[in-house]
Write a protein that holds these residues in place. Structure first.
Motif, mmCIF file in Angstrom:
data_model
loop_
_atom_site.group_PDB
_atom_site.id
_atom_site.type_symbol
_atom_site.label_atom_id
_atom_site.label_comp_id
_atom_site.label_asym_id
_atom_site.label_seq_id
_atom_site.Cartn_x
_atom_site.Cartn_y
_atom_site.Cartn_z
ATOM 1 N N GLU B 42 13.429 -47.389 -13.385
ATOM 2 C CA GLU B 42 14.881 -47.420 -13.493
ATOM 3 C C GLU B 42 15.493 -47.939 -12.199
ATOM 4 O OE1 GLU B 42 13.334 -44.897 -15.045
ATOM 5 O OE2 GLU B 42 14.307 -44.760 -17.005
ATOM 6 N N GLN B 43 16.536 -48.700 -12.347
ATOM 7 C CA GLN B 43 17.231 -49.252 -11.197
ATOM 8 C C GLN B 43 18.636 -49.611 -11.645
ATOM 9 O OE1 GLN B 43 15.368 -52.973 -10.260
ATOM 10 N NE2 GLN B 43 14.651 -53.189 -12.323
ATOM 11 N N ARG B 44 19.441 -50.061 -10.696
ATOM 12 C CA ARG B 44 20.801 -50.433 -11.047
ATOM 13 C C ARG B 44 20.761 -51.448 -12.187
ATOM 14 N NH1 ARG B 44 25.484 -50.888 -6.792
ATOM 15 N NH2 ARG B 44 24.192 -49.219 -6.035
ATOM 16 N N GLY B 45 21.471 -51.156 -13.262
ATOM 17 C CA GLY B 45 21.488 -52.082 -14.393
ATOM 18 C C GLY B 45 20.508 -51.701 -15.485
ATOM 19 N N GLY B 46 19.436 -50.985 -15.147
ATOM 20 C CA GLY B 46 18.498 -50.513 -16.167
ATOM 21 C C GLY B 46 19.053 -49.232 -16.783
ATOM 22 N N THR B 47 18.362 -48.692 -17.793
ATOM 23 C CA THR B 47 18.875 -47.456 -18.379
ATOM 24 C C THR B 47 18.330 -46.255 -17.611
ATOM 25 O OG1 THR B 47 17.072 -47.355 -19.952
ATOM 26 C CG2 THR B 47 19.087 -48.416 -20.704
ATOM 27 N N ALA B 48 19.149 -45.207 -17.587
ATOM 28 C CA ALA B 48 18.759 -43.974 -16.904
ATOM 29 C C ALA B 48 19.256 -42.817 -17.739
ATOM 30 C CB ALA B 48 19.373 -43.918 -15.510
ATOM 31 N N ASN B 49 18.485 -41.744 -17.792
ATOM 32 C CA ASN B 49 19.010 -40.545 -18.440
ATOM 33 C C ASN B 49 18.426 -39.296 -17.826
ATOM 34 O OD1 ASN B 49 16.783 -39.354 -20.223
ATOM 35 N ND2 ASN B 49 16.746 -41.516 -20.829
ATOM 36 N N VAL B 50 19.141 -38.200 -18.013
ATOM 37 C CA VAL B 50 18.701 -36.934 -17.446
ATOM 38 C C VAL B 50 18.999 -35.817 -18.439
ATOM 39 C CG1 VAL B 50 20.878 -36.559 -16.193
ATOM 40 C CG2 VAL B 50 18.817 -35.416 -15.404
ATOM 41 N N THR B 51 18.046 -34.895 -18.560
ATOM 42 C CA THR B 51 18.236 -33.715 -19.396
ATOM 43 C C THR B 51 18.588 -32.543 -18.483
ATOM 44 O OG1 THR B 51 16.568 -34.502 -20.932
ATOM 45 C CG2 THR B 51 17.144 -32.170 -21.078
ATOM 46 N N VAL B 52 19.732 -31.928 -18.732
ATOM 47 C CA VAL B 52 20.135 -30.753 -17.949
ATOM 48 C C VAL B 52 20.216 -29.565 -18.897
ATOM 49 C CG1 VAL B 52 21.947 -29.710 -16.519
ATOM 50 C CG2 VAL B 52 21.426 -32.139 -16.299
ATOM 51 N N ILE B 53 19.602 -28.460 -18.509
ATOM 52 C CA ILE B 53 19.716 -27.225 -19.283
ATOM 53 C C ILE B 53 20.325 -26.161 -18.375
ATOM 54 C CG2 ILE B 53 18.522 -25.536 -20.732
ATOM 55 C CD1 ILE B 53 16.256 -27.580 -21.067
ATOM 56 N N VAL B 54 21.370 -25.515 -18.859
ATOM 57 C CA VAL B 54 22.004 -24.407 -18.134
ATOM 58 C C VAL B 54 21.944 -23.210 -19.074
ATOM 59 C CG1 VAL B 54 24.104 -23.577 -17.000
ATOM 60 C CG2 VAL B 54 23.534 -26.013 -16.935
ATOM 61 N N SER B 55 21.378 -22.109 -18.598
ATOM 62 C CA SER B 55 21.129 -20.996 -19.505
ATOM 63 C C SER B 55 21.243 -19.660 -18.772
ATOM 64 C CB SER B 55 19.718 -21.135 -20.089
ATOM 65 O OG SER B 55 19.360 -20.002 -20.826
ATOM 66 N N ASP B 56 21.571 -18.615 -19.534
ATOM 67 C CA ASP B 56 21.565 -17.271 -18.949
ATOM 68 C C ASP B 56 20.147 -16.723 -18.876
ATOM 69 O OD1 ASP B 56 24.291 -17.170 -18.559
ATOM 70 O OD2 ASP B 56 24.672 -16.492 -20.609
ATOM 71 N N GLU B 57 19.255 -17.298 -19.670
ATOM 72 C CA GLU B 57 17.880 -16.798 -19.708
ATOM 73 C C GLU B 57 16.891 -17.843 -19.213
ATOM 74 O OE1 GLU B 57 17.316 -15.328 -23.713
ATOM 75 O OE2 GLU B 57 19.151 -14.166 -23.408
ATOM 76 N N GLU B 58 15.664 -17.397 -18.981
ATOM 77 C CA GLU B 58 14.616 -18.297 -18.516
ATOM 78 C C GLU B 58 14.500 -19.513 -19.436
ATOM 79 O OE1 GLU B 58 10.827 -16.300 -17.610
ATOM 80 O OE2 GLU B 58 9.868 -18.245 -17.965
ATOM 81 N N ILE B 59 14.297 -20.681 -18.850
ATOM 82 C CA ILE B 59 14.231 -21.919 -19.638
ATOM 83 C C ILE B 59 12.766 -22.275 -19.873
ATOM 84 C CG2 ILE B 59 14.757 -24.388 -19.621
ATOM 85 C CD1 ILE B 59 17.167 -23.569 -17.732
ATOM 86 N N SER B 60 12.420 -22.489 -21.140
ATOM 87 C CA SER B 60 11.034 -22.871 -21.424
ATOM 88 C C SER B 60 10.861 -24.360 -21.136
ATOM 89 C CB SER B 60 10.657 -22.497 -22.858
ATOM 90 O OG SER B 60 11.625 -22.956 -23.779
ATOM 91 N N SER B 61 11.024 -25.205 -22.132
ATOM 92 C CA SER B 61 10.732 -26.624 -21.908
ATOM 93 C C SER B 61 11.910 -27.362 -21.269
ATOM 94 C CB SER B 61 10.385 -27.299 -23.235
ATOM 95 O OG SER B 61 10.182 -28.672 -23.010
ATOM 96 N N PRO B 62 11.663 -28.098 -20.188
ATOM 97 C CA PRO B 62 12.732 -28.915 -19.592
ATOM 98 C C PRO B 62 12.920 -30.236 -20.342
ATOM 99 C CG PRO B 62 10.726 -29.133 -18.314
ATOM 100 C CD PRO B 62 10.413 -28.158 -19.427
ATOM 101 N N ILE B 63 12.031 -30.483 -21.317
ATOM 102 C CA ILE B 63 12.084 -31.735 -22.073
ATOM 103 C C ILE B 63 12.332 -31.393 -23.532
ATOM 104 C CG2 ILE B 63 10.685 -33.676 -22.888
ATOM 105 C CD1 ILE B 63 9.353 -33.478 -20.080
ATOM 106 N N LEU B 64 13.284 -32.063 -24.146
ATOM 107 C CA LEU B 64 13.717 -31.702 -25.494
ATOM 108 C C LEU B 64 13.788 -32.938 -26.362
ATOM 109 C CD1 LEU B 64 16.716 -29.594 -24.182
ATOM 110 C CD2 LEU B 64 14.585 -28.637 -25.060
ATOM 111 N N SER B 65 13.874 -32.719 -27.681
ATOM 112 C CA SER B 65 14.082 -33.856 -28.571
ATOM 113 C C SER B 65 15.451 -33.801 -29.232
ATOM 114 C CB SER B 65 12.964 -33.939 -29.611
ATOM 115 O OG SER B 65 12.676 -32.668 -30.121
#
Lengths: 359, 178
Positions: B42-65
């Motif tokens: 990824e670089q300027r002009g390419g695509t970029a994405n980020v998964t953010v999870i905010v939770s009151d409880e412990e987070i299992s998978s940081p990667i989702l579908s």
């Protein structure tokens, strides 16, 4: 209490901070995605100005591991980090260090292979990490963190184990654990060991010979095969002791489980999500997560095979740890494997589908 | 409370930093957070994405579908992520980068013309904060005060004088959704 501050950082950054804090004497490495933040963070932190830790960018991975070899031979707490193809270049050095029985830490933030592969996450280096990689009858002590916090904590633990058993230790991370940011409480500062402490704790080290003792020779070479066999037997005894005493694992929702997933590192995080989802559908499933990949929790998985109807090995590879699970299970129950390859990460719903196929 | 969010656009649009500020705000409030970038060439002009999870409880998978919310800043990301929003979830998109608008009827869709507004206000560099403001109006998972603290933590000191502008951008974004 500044030490106890909760911060947000990447797994790779946590390795660098934890290394400085645990009294590491030296880091030698060469940049490669997805682990470059280790060296970058060290360069940013400039520990040579504070703790006196040496940080050096070597000209190659081969050079890095041999600098580590030299530092470790002097009883220093030294480390390197790289990613899969770079770790392949280090195998000769690792075999020599295991043969010489000297400690060090190697971090592999692995990526999709074989060959140059992709820069995305993968767990395809399980065999390489646990079954040799280099030549000869040797093992690395392999720790597989599944969070940024564990990544930070395992740096000190890996050094402790490496020095206790005089054997190279590895942290097997991947692009998920290395690149992800999570909350972390960094370990407290430990001072680097003094020269006097090294003399006392590492009587085997090449520290400059006083007239009071014979030279310490660090070598993996014995021309007499009888002597070489003796050394090998001694090393194997040590491995048996490590297998006996140092197995680490985590159990998650196994109390009432009818099926189990076995997964390590980042795959264990995906497995936990799959388990949460599957339980909503009434599937009683839990997780056994090996934390030490070598020594492997054979006994624990053997015990598990008497309690559950089947085990799914979830790995981001074509099926490597599944061989060790099958050894432990010894045919009692079905053991399936599910994984994605080349840098693709399995999604939790794919894992639930695989579970259903077992039922 | 648990919010699973994907933020996607071009590299250089502030996708990763928007996610980072959101994650940091969650951390400041004592919540569990993960921030997982799709890193690569990824670089300027390419695509970029980020998964953010905010939770009151412990987070299992940081990667989702699938996600509770998608914040989408360009057409390739729309094609990739519109279908991943959970039914009943939220899709926020910037009208500037989108030729073919989303068509799903089982999710809540908000068009926020953050880029146009940012250009008018001379805030182009922080147009991502306008979108963050819109998101926080719809899903107030963290307080604005925490976002400002997060900015202070994540921005280098030489940029701290820009924090009031960021605050303005967030408030503007909040006003852009009804």
């Amino acid at each position: 209490m500044a030490d106890q501050e909760i911060t947000l950082m990447k797994g790779n950054e946590a390795i660098a901070h934890a290394a400085i804090r645990c009294g590491c004497d030296g880091y030698f490495g060469y940049p490669i995605t997805p682990q470059s933040e280790v060296l970058e963070t060290l360069a940013e932190q400039k520990p040579w100005e504070t703790t006196g830790m040496v940080v050096l960018q070597a000209e190659s991975e081969t050079s890095s591991i041999n600098m580590v070899y030299g530092g470790a031979g002097c009883g220093k707490k030294v480390m390197t980090s790289s990613s899969s193809p770079g770790i392949s270049l280090m195998q000769e050095g690792l075999s020599y260090m295991a043969g010489c029985e000297i400690p060090c830490l190697v971090v592999n933030v692995s990526r999709g292979g074989p060959g140059l592969g992709t820069i995305q996450p993968s767990q395809a280096d399980y065999f390489q990490s646990c079954k040799g990689g280099g030549h000869g009858d040797y093992h690395l002590i392999v720790l597989a963190p599944s969070s940024v916090q564990e990544t930070a904590d395992f740096v000190d633990l890996a050094f402790e184990l490496a020095f206790k058993y005089r054997n190279p230790a590895m942290i097997l991370s991947d692009g998920v654990i290395g690149q992800m940011m999570e909350k972390v409480v960094l370990p407290p500062f430990k001072p680097r060991r003094t020269e006097e402490q090294i003399l006392k704790e590492c009587p085997w080290a090449a520290t400059g010979r006083p007239k009071t003792r014979k030279p310490n020779v660090i070598t993996s070479l014995e021309l007499d095969p009888a002597k070489m066999e003796e050394i090998n037997i001694r090393i194997q005894k040590k491995y048996a002791e490590i297998q006996e005493k140092e197995v680490r694992f985590e159990e998650f929702m196994l109390e009432d489980a009818e099926y189990a997933i076995c997964a390590f590192g980042s795959a264990a995080r995906i497995a936990k999500k799959a388990i949460e989802d599957a339980r909503k559908e009434g599937i009683k499933v839990g997780l056994l997560r090996p934390i030490t990949l070598w020594p492997f929790p054979y006994k624990e998985i053997e015990a598990l095979s008497h309690k559950v109807k089947g085990i799914l090995s979830l790995e981001i590879n074509a099926g490597q740890m599944v061989e060790d699970i099958r050894l432990a299970v010894n045919g009692r129950i079905p053991v399936n494997h599910y994984g994605r390859l080349g840098g693709i990460i399995p999604a939790p719903d794919e894992v639930v589908n695989e579970l259903k196929k077992m039922m | 409370m648990k919010q699973e969010i994907i933020i996607a656009g071009f590299g250089g649009q502030g996708v990763l930093s928007m996610g980072k500020i959101l994650a940091y705000s969650g951390l400041i409030e004592g919540k569990e957070v993960t921030w997982m970038p799709a890193y690569g060439p990824e670089q300027r002009g390419g695509t970029a994405n980020v998964t953010v999870i905010v939770s009151d409880e412990e987070i299992s998978s940081p990667i989702l579908s699938t996600y509770d919310t998608a914040i989408i800043l360009n057409q390739p990301s729309m094609e990739k992520f519109e279908k991943t929003v959970k039914p009943g979830g939220t899709l926020i998109y910037d009208g500037y980068g989108i030729n073919i608008p989303p068509t799903r009827t089982d999710i809540n869709i908000y068009r926020v013309d953050a880029m146009d507004v940012a250009a008018k206000m001379n805030l182009i560099k922080i147009f991502n904060m306008i979108l963050l403001g819109s998101y926080l109006k719809l899903h107030p998972i963290v307080q604005i005060e925490s976002v400002l603290k997060a900015l202070k933590k994540t921005l280098p000191e030489r940029h701290h004088h820009l924090i009031p502008q960021n605050e303005e951008a967030i408030k503007t974004g909040m006003d852009l959704v009804k």
